[in-house]
Design a protein around this motif. Sequence first.
Motif, PDB file in Angstrom:
ATOM      1  N   SER A 282       0.822  -1.214   0.000  1.00 16.73           N
ATOM      2  CA  SER A 282       0.000   0.000   0.000  1.00 16.73           C
ATOM      3  C   SER A 282       0.856   1.264   0.000  1.00 16.73           C
ATOM      4  O   SER A 282       0.388   2.335  -0.386  1.00 16.73           O
ATOM      5  N   LEU A 283       2.132   1.134   0.396  1.00 15.43           N
ATOM      6  CA  LEU A 283       3.034   2.291   0.364  1.00 15.43           C
ATOM      7  C   LEU A 283       3.328   2.746  -1.061  1.00 15.43           C
ATOM      8  O   LEU A 283       3.793   3.872  -1.261  1.00 15.43           O
ATOM      9  N   ILE A 284       3.065   1.882  -2.048  1.00 11.85           N
ATOM     10  CA  ILE A 284       3.253   2.287  -3.440  1.00 11.85           C
ATOM     11  C   ILE A 284       2.344   3.485  -3.750  1.00 11.85           C
ATOM     12  O   ILE A 284       2.759   4.459  -4.376  1.00 11.85           O
ATOM     13  N   GLY A 285       1.086   3.412  -3.303  1.00 15.88           N
ATOM     14  CA  GLY A 285       0.162   4.522  -3.502  1.00 15.88           C
ATOM     15  C   GLY A 285       0.582   5.762  -2.747  1.00 15.88           C
ATOM     16  O   GLY A 285       0.505   6.880  -3.260  1.00 15.88           O
ATOM     17  N   VAL A 286       1.070   5.596  -1.509  1.00 19.33           N
ATOM     18  CA  VAL A 286       1.530   6.736  -0.722  1.00 19.33           C
ATOM     19  C   VAL A 286       2.742   7.384  -1.389  1.00 19.33           C
ATOM     20  O   VAL A 286       2.865   8.614  -1.437  1.00 19.33           O
ATOM     21  N   SER A 287       3.632   6.555  -1.911  1.00 18.23           N
ATOM     22  CA  SER A 287       4.795   7.080  -2.625  1.00 18.23           C
ATOM     23  C   SER A 287       4.367   7.919  -3.823  1.00 18.23           C
ATOM     24  O   SER A 287       4.914   9.000  -4.075  1.00 18.23           O
ATOM     25  N   GLY A 288       3.365   7.438  -4.550  1.00 21.64           N
ATOM     26  CA  GLY A 288       2.852   8.208  -5.687  1.00 21.64           C
ATOM     27  C   GLY A 288       2.276   9.541  -5.271  1.00 21.64           C
ATOM     28  O   GLY A 288       2.430  10.550  -5.969  1.00 21.64           O
ATOM     29  N   ILE A 289       1.622   9.577  -4.100  1.00 24.66           N
ATOM     30  CA  ILE A 289       1.083  10.837  -3.583  1.00 24.66           C
ATOM     31  C   ILE A 289       2.210  11.829  -3.306  1.00 24.66           C
ATOM     32  O   ILE A 289       2.122  13.011  -3.653  1.00 24.66           O
ATOM     33  N   PHE A 290       3.287  11.356  -2.709  1.00 26.72           N
ATOM     34  CA  PHE A 290       4.412  12.239  -2.395  1.00 26.72           C
ATOM     35  C   PHE A 290       5.123  12.704  -3.669  1.00 26.72           C
ATOM     36  O   PHE A 290       5.590  13.847  -3.745  1.00 26.72           O
ATOM     37  N   ILE A 291       5.204  11.838  -4.664  1.00 26.31           N
ATOM     38  CA  ILE A 291       5.752  12.267  -5.960  1.00 26.31           C
ATOM     39  C   ILE A 291       4.892  13.382  -6.534  1.00 26.31           C
ATOM     40  O   ILE A 291       5.392  14.402  -7.020  1.00 26.31           O
ATOM     41  N   ASN A 354      19.340   1.027   8.059  1.00 26.59           N
ATOM     42  CA  ASN A 354      18.097   0.344   8.397  1.00 26.59           C
ATOM     43  C   ASN A 354      16.958   0.953   7.573  1.00 26.59           C
ATOM     44  O   ASN A 354      16.726   2.165   7.634  1.00 26.59           O
ATOM     45  N   PRO A 355      16.251   0.159   6.759  1.00 29.00           N
ATOM     46  CA  PRO A 355      15.236   0.722   5.860  1.00 29.00           C
ATOM     47  C   PRO A 355      14.221   1.588   6.596  1.00 29.00           C
ATOM     48  O   PRO A 355      13.663   1.187   7.617  1.00 29.00           O
ATOM     49  N   SER A 356      13.990   2.780   6.071  1.00 31.70           N
ATOM     50  CA  SER A 356      13.096   3.747   6.702  1.00 31.70           C
ATOM     51  C   SER A 356      11.996   4.156   5.733  1.00 31.70           C
ATOM     52  O   SER A 356      12.288   4.583   4.601  1.00 31.70           O
ATOM     53  N   VAL A 357      10.755   4.019   6.167  1.00 30.92           N
ATOM     54  CA  VAL A 357       9.627   4.455   5.346  1.00 30.92           C
ATOM     55  C   VAL A 357       9.680   5.963   5.140  1.00 30.92           C
ATOM     56  O   VAL A 357       9.406   6.472   4.038  1.00 30.92           O
ATOM     57  N   GLY A 358      10.034   6.705   6.182  1.00 34.95           N
ATOM     58  CA  GLY A 358      10.119   8.159   6.078  1.00 34.95           C
ATOM     59  C   GLY A 358      11.115   8.611   5.022  1.00 34.95           C
ATOM     60  O   GLY A 358      10.832   9.512   4.223  1.00 34.95           O
ATOM     61  N   VAL A 359      12.294   7.974   5.009  1.00 34.04           N
ATOM     62  CA  VAL A 359      13.304   8.304   3.996  1.00 34.04           C
ATOM     63  C   VAL A 359      12.802   7.938   2.605  1.00 34.04           C
ATOM     64  O   VAL A 359      13.010   8.684   1.634  1.00 34.04           O
ATOM     65  N   ALA A 360      12.132   6.803   2.494  1.00 32.62           N
ATOM     66  CA  ALA A 360      11.604   6.369   1.188  1.00 32.62           C
ATOM     67  C   ALA A 360      10.599   7.374   0.640  1.00 32.62           C
ATOM     68  O   ALA A 360      10.626   7.715  -0.554  1.00 32.62           O
TER      69      ALA A 360
END
Length: 454
Positions: A282-291, A354-360
């Motif tokens: 579901s983070l794929i959609g959130v990533s698109g929103i931030f783009i 360490n993988p970070s959602v915030g950084v992504a």
Amino acid sequence: MSPEGKALLNIVILGFGFMFMFTAFQTCGNIEQTVIKNFNSSEFHGSGYTSMSIIYGVFSASNLIAPSVVAVIGPQLSMFFSGLLYSGYIAMFIYPYTWSFYTASVLVGIGAAVLWTAQGNVLAINSTDSTIGRNSGIFWALLQFSLFFGNLYIYFAWHGHVHITDEDRQTVFISLTVISLVGCFLFFLIRKPEPEAAPSETSEPLLPTEISESNSTTGPSSVGLCSQAVDAFVKACKLLVTKEMLLLSISIAYTGLELTFYSGVYGTCIGAMTRFGQDAKSLIGVSGIFIGMGEILGGGLFGMLNKCNRFGRNPVVLLGLITHFVAFYLIFLNIASDAPLAPEAGTDLQAYINPSVGVALLCSFLLGLGDSCFNTQLLSIIGFMFRDNSAPAFAVFKFIQSIMAALAFLYSNFLPLHWQLLILVLVGFLGSLSFFVSEWLAESSRLDSDYDSI
């Protein structure tokens, strides 16, 4: 309404038309592979990735004939009929068949070339040297709202869905088809811009079906439609090998590569990172929103600051380069190298932190912001340098960009993430240098023109 106000209104309508169309189409592109996997039919054997390859391949080839179509039927009808092809592609998913899926992919590739060539022409004929940057920014910001709304829909509508039923699919694609058609019909609200020398011609109808971008007074009766089409094709071929376009081609090529990266590869990487937890998909959609947020901010900001910018386009492109380099470095540290190639189950590997959602998600925003820097300034400089041949020039722009996007989709199937980032860094650096030289040539030409007019 003043001529400048009328032209600005045309740009706003153009932006809203594209926003509606691409809210539907980009949402369709983001979910089509998931929909296809959940489509229970032994008669359908389509692939979303194959469809995208067909679209970009046909798109690149069709860009050289697109100016001929725009020359014959005019930019307004070109956008309308191209939009109908987009709507047809979306509507195909209501009752999908393999043959209709791939046929629609071919037609969308052709329609995309005509659509974007006509868009560039409308942008140019509704702009002056002093407003082309502002108008490019306004159009780009409105267009990128499609990323925001489309991905927001993906996140909320299908969050937590394990299987997409036929009813779910039909409801969604009927809605998307209607949204796309709204964008198509908005193009009929665009009015013919008034010539500066004839402000009284306020009762002119919509954009003419013939285009004559030169200062010649020769009317359409003296030039056949076939001759116009051939002339537009020849102009596009000649523009492709000019010094100015060859310089800009490296920058344009970079936008094609990074378009593929932020619209296809990066979202796949985020979804493949099992260390992001159960919500990775579901983070794929959130990533698109931030783009989309980055694209909207960049387009709006550069549009508003255009008249205040005394230093030309180079600082904006430099900002885009730095923004992208920061994003690439953080992605290098945060995302596993095998993420683009990971199987459906994802990857358990870790990069250098360490993988970070915030950084992504920060990287998603930076990718969008940097993309808006490059694209708004390329739209601006092409509209300025090739004002008398704007339709062929924007066709060449999309021709180069789509070829590189298709190439990037090809190598993304087998190159690890770090190699893809290295390609982006090298081409981005060279593209920025070539843009700086092009801007210097454009500014020198403008100063010479101003001097000659004194």
